[in-house]
Structures are given as C-alpha cells and as structure tokens.
Design an enzyme around this catalytic site. Structure first.
Site, PDB file in Angstrom:
ATOM      1  N   GLU A 271      24.700  -9.550 123.407  1.00 44.91           N
ATOM      2  CA  GLU A 271      24.939  -9.699 122.303  1.00 44.91           C
ATOM      3  C   GLU A 271      26.107  -8.531 121.910  1.00 44.91           C
ATOM      4  O   GLU A 271      26.384  -7.607 122.326  1.00 44.91           O
ATOM      5  CB  GLU A 271      23.871 -10.693 121.583  1.00 44.91           C
ATOM      6  CG  GLU A 271      22.575  -9.670 120.951  1.00 44.91           C
ATOM      7  CD  GLU A 271      22.369 -10.037 119.573  1.00 44.91           C
ATOM      8  OE1 GLU A 271      22.892 -11.076 118.700  1.00 44.91           O
ATOM      9  OE2 GLU A 271      20.880 -10.177 119.804  1.00 44.91           O
TER      10      GLU A 271
ATOM     11  N   LYS B   3      14.289 -10.480 113.572  1.00 44.21           N
ATOM     12  CA  LYS B   3      16.037  -9.789 112.632  1.00 44.21           C
ATOM     13  C   LYS B   3      14.901  -8.513 112.253  1.00 44.21           C
ATOM     14  O   LYS B   3      14.174  -8.527 111.044  1.00 44.21           O
ATOM     15  CB  LYS B   3      16.174 -10.662 112.069  1.00 44.21           C
ATOM     16  CG  LYS B   3      17.414 -10.301 111.562  1.00 44.21           C
ATOM     17  CD  LYS B   3      18.319 -11.729 111.147  1.00 44.21           C
ATOM     18  CE  LYS B   3      19.330 -11.529 110.371  1.00 44.21           C
ATOM     19  NZ  LYS B   3      20.643 -11.233 111.423  1.00 44.21           N
TER      20      LYS B   3
ATOM     21  N   ARG C 224      12.531 -18.114 111.287  1.00 46.10           N
ATOM     22  CA  ARG C 224      13.081 -16.551 112.051  1.00 46.10           C
ATOM     23  C   ARG C 224      11.643 -15.361 111.565  1.00 46.10           C
ATOM     24  O   ARG C 224      11.323 -14.788 112.069  1.00 46.10           O
ATOM     25  CB  ARG C 224      13.420 -16.444 111.885  1.00 46.10           C
ATOM     26  CG  ARG C 224      15.053 -15.153 112.651  1.00 46.10           C
ATOM     27  CD  ARG C 224      15.758 -15.604 113.809  1.00 46.10           C
ATOM     28  NE  ARG C 224      17.020 -15.340 111.866  1.00 46.10           N
ATOM     29  CZ  ARG C 224      17.704 -15.585 112.280  1.00 46.10           C
ATOM     30  NH1 ARG C 224      19.316 -15.777 113.528  1.00 46.10           N
ATOM     31  NH2 ARG C 224      19.068 -15.226 111.262  1.00 46.10           N
TER      32      ARG C 224
HETATM   33  C1  LIG Z   1      21.707 -11.884 112.402  1.00 45.90           C
HETATM   34  C2  LIG Z   1      21.917 -11.380 113.670  1.00 45.90           C
HETATM   35  C3  LIG Z   1      22.720 -13.132 114.059  1.00 45.90           C
HETATM   36  C4  LIG Z   1      22.981 -13.631 113.693  1.00 45.90           C
HETATM   37  O1  LIG Z   1      22.024 -14.661 112.762  1.00 45.90           O
HETATM   38  P1  LIG Z   1      22.743 -16.173 112.427  1.00 45.90           P
HETATM   39  O2  LIG Z   1      21.132 -16.515 112.042  1.00 45.90           O
HETATM   40  O3  LIG Z   1      23.785 -16.809 112.853  1.00 45.90           O
HETATM   41  O4  LIG Z   1      23.096 -15.553 110.883  1.00 45.90           O
HETATM   42  C5  LIG Z   1      22.982 -11.921 115.040  1.00 45.90           C
HETATM   43  N1  LIG Z   1      22.318 -11.395 116.147  1.00 45.90           N
HETATM   44  C6  LIG Z   1      21.698 -10.274 115.662  1.00 45.90           C
HETATM   45  C7  LIG Z   1      21.552  -9.298 116.494  1.00 45.90           C
HETATM   46  C8  LIG Z   1      21.930 -10.430 114.386  1.00 45.90           C
HETATM   47  O5  LIG Z   1      20.502  -9.910 113.383  1.00 45.90           O
END
Ligand SMILES: *Cc1c(COP(=O)(O)O)cnc(C)c1O
Length: 341
Positions: A220, A184, A82
C-alpha cells in the site's frame, strides 16, 4: 444551531481547534465514565509510555452533512473494531466498541457548529486515539491510558478538481511480515516520514511500498490502500497480512460487487502485473479514492490509460457511488450511516 463563520471551501487539511473533545481515563484496570472537555491540552508525565516507547494507536473518520441536512458518520463501528485490534497488538486496554461509537457521536454533536454544510466539499475530521499515560522506563506496557476524540474541520481533498497522482516505488519498507503494518499505530507513520519526504523531494506525491520479504508484491502507500481496475473492468486489490485494512477499500469492494455488479479479486498483486491494469486508485477516508496516473520505479514509468487529467471511468463510478451513499443521495446498505442527533 448557528454554524461557525468559516470559509469552508478554502479550508486545508490542518488542525483547527474546535470547542469540545472527549476524554476517558483508564486506571486500576478500568475506564472511567468519560467526559467532554473544552481543554485541548494533554498533560502527562515526562516518562509517559507514549513518549518513551510510542505506545499509541489512533483512528481517522469523518462527519458530514447529507443532502437532506442530517449530520452523519460512516461505519464508526468498523473504526471501533479496528482500534480494538490495534490496541490488543500494542498490549493496550480495549475501549469498548459501543462506548467508542458513543464518544464519537457525543464529540461530533458538541462540535456540530463545525460540521461543514452539504455541498462545501469540506468535512469534520474525527480523530479517536489512545496512549499510555503513566511513567514507564523499563520496557513494558503502561498501566494507565487515555482515550480521546477530537475533531477538526478539513477542506475538500482535491481543491479545484481531482488530479491524478504520480507515485514512486519506495526503496524503504513500510511493514515487516508478522509486524504491525495491519494496525493503525503512530509507530507506522513515524518511520514512514523520511520515506515520504524523500518522495516529495524527488517530485512524487506518494510512495508505493512493496512486500518487505520479497519486494515483488504491491502492499500500500503510507496511508491508503490500492485498488486496480483490469482492462476488462475487474476490481483487483492487494491482499497481505501487513496492509492496514482500510474501511474505505472494504466499502468500495462492497459497492463494486453489490451496486455496480463488478467482479472483485482480493489477492496478492505482483508489481510485474501493475503495467497491465487500466486504472489505479488509492483508497482512504481523506479522499475516498485518489486516482493514480503514473507509477515510477527507478526511472521506469507505468502510465495508466486513464491519464493525468481525470479519474478512470470505473474509478469514477466507484467514487460517485460511495460518496453518493455517504452524502445520502444513494441508499446505503444497512448500518453504514450513523446519524448524529
Ligand atoms: C488509515 C489508513 C488507511 C485508510 O483507511 P480508511 O479506513 O479507509 O481511512 C490505509 N492505510 C493506512 C496505512 C492507514 O493508516
């Protein structure tokens, strides 16, 4: 190894400086060999790319102690992958996946005294990140970068038992279609800070963001993906190009299908159907699943049958199975658990 004298059960989610962190520098087109250092400070030029144009990406993961006393991390290869995608989207060099995983292992190992004991509910949070470090004033990608990994012990997400959240439908958008919602990057969080503070000021725990183009579909929250459970026990999770692909959510989908024999639908979810679901949860590394009890849309309340006191039964099964896999109580799928030794 002697553990640090920390009151593990009473740790919050805050920064606690640990002994070592990993650093590798990118210069003249390549990464150096990297090193562990005790120096927790980053010294960069005032005009560094990260400070002026927010050229930075990060990851979040955890190390913890299993029932039989091993220190492990969960699917670090997916975090490496990622981060590779995040870096490419921001024109940053890729830190090789095998080196990412090794850097995480080395950093956790060096801070093993801070990995909370089994049963404490606490974990060692791991934060890999990368940023443009040389001066950039005209808008362009930096030429030099730093990749770092630090760790910090964090307490149980829900102290004194799991408590369902109340969330509100935000009037702000989190991510544009064809934008950066799927990576991210700190920039996605900077612009969410006002929205989350507004939500808190109005008495809500989190924001539900809708798709920016039509504002009819569920995306989300600021930092977690949605899972819904239908009244006939199907797992439904929103699909969209601007959702961050949560590793927890992807793992829960696998657990639902392969461990619990549940049907899973990954598809567009219209806000109008949310009122018909039986359960709702937020998935992310921090809490694995946080149950949602209530969603408020401009005064209109959707209350899930699971209520405000406990997790719904399917959410609970998903939670227990995934945490069981992570803690070594249930056999993990091949490659999910990376032991640190
Ligand atoms: C990090 C993150 C998540 C959760 O991801 P995980 O890999 O399960 O920790 C969900 N949404 C956003 C916007 C994120 O930055």
């Amino acid at each position: 190894m002697e553990k640090k004298n920390i009151d593990w059960g009473n740790l919050g989610f805050g920064y606690v400086q640990t002994d070592y962190r990993y650093v590798s520098d990118f210069k003249d087109g390549s990464w150096d060999e990297g090193r562990l250092t005790k120096d927790a400070n980053v010294v960069i030029n005032e005009c560094a790319g990260v400070l002026q144009y927010a050229q930075t990406v990060f990851e979040g993961m955890k190390a913890y102690t299993t029932e039989d006393g091993r220190i492990v991390t969960f699917r670090p290869d997916l975090n490496a992958e990622r981060m590779e995608n995040s870096a490419k989207r921001l024109e940053m060099p890729v830190f090789p996946k095998d080196r990412f995983v090794q850097a995480v292992i080395d950093t956790v190992k060096a801070n093993a005294a801070y990995v909370p004991p089994y049963g404490s509910g606490a974990t060692l949070y791991i934060r890999p990140y990368m940023f443009g470090s040389n001066p950039v004033i005209g808008v362009k990608p930096a030429d030099e970068y730093q990749f770092r990994v630090f760790t910090t012990p964090v307490g149980p997400y829900f102290k004194g038992g799991i408590k369902p959240l109340t969330i509100c439908v935000s009037d702000f958008d989190r991510a544009a279609p064809h934008g950066t919602g799927h990576i991210k990057a700190g920039l996605n969080y900077a612009m969410s800070l006002h929205a989350i503070m507004e939500a808190h000021r109005n008495g809500y725990d989190e924001n539900m963001y809708l798709d920016a183009a039509t504002r009819t579909k569920v995306e989300e929250t600021g930092g977690a993906n949605f899972l819904f459970i239908t009244k006939d026990n199907k797992v439904v999770t929103p699909k969209s190009g601007s959702i961050l692909p949560s590793i927890t959510r992807r793992s829960l989908v696998y657990v639902a299908e392969h461990y619990l024999g549940l049907e899973v639908e990954e598809r567009e979810v219209y806000f109008d159907e949310v009122k018909d679901f039986a359960e709702c949860g937020l998935c992310g590394t921090a809490a694995v699943i946080s149950p949602v009890g209530k969603i408020v849309n401009h005064g209109q309340e959707i209350c899930f049958p699971s209520g405000m006191d406990e997790m719904g039964p399917v959410t609970r099964k998903l939670y227990d199975t995934l945490t069981g896999i992570q803690m070594g109580r249930i056999e993990a799928p091949e490659g999910w658990i990376q032991e640190i030794k």
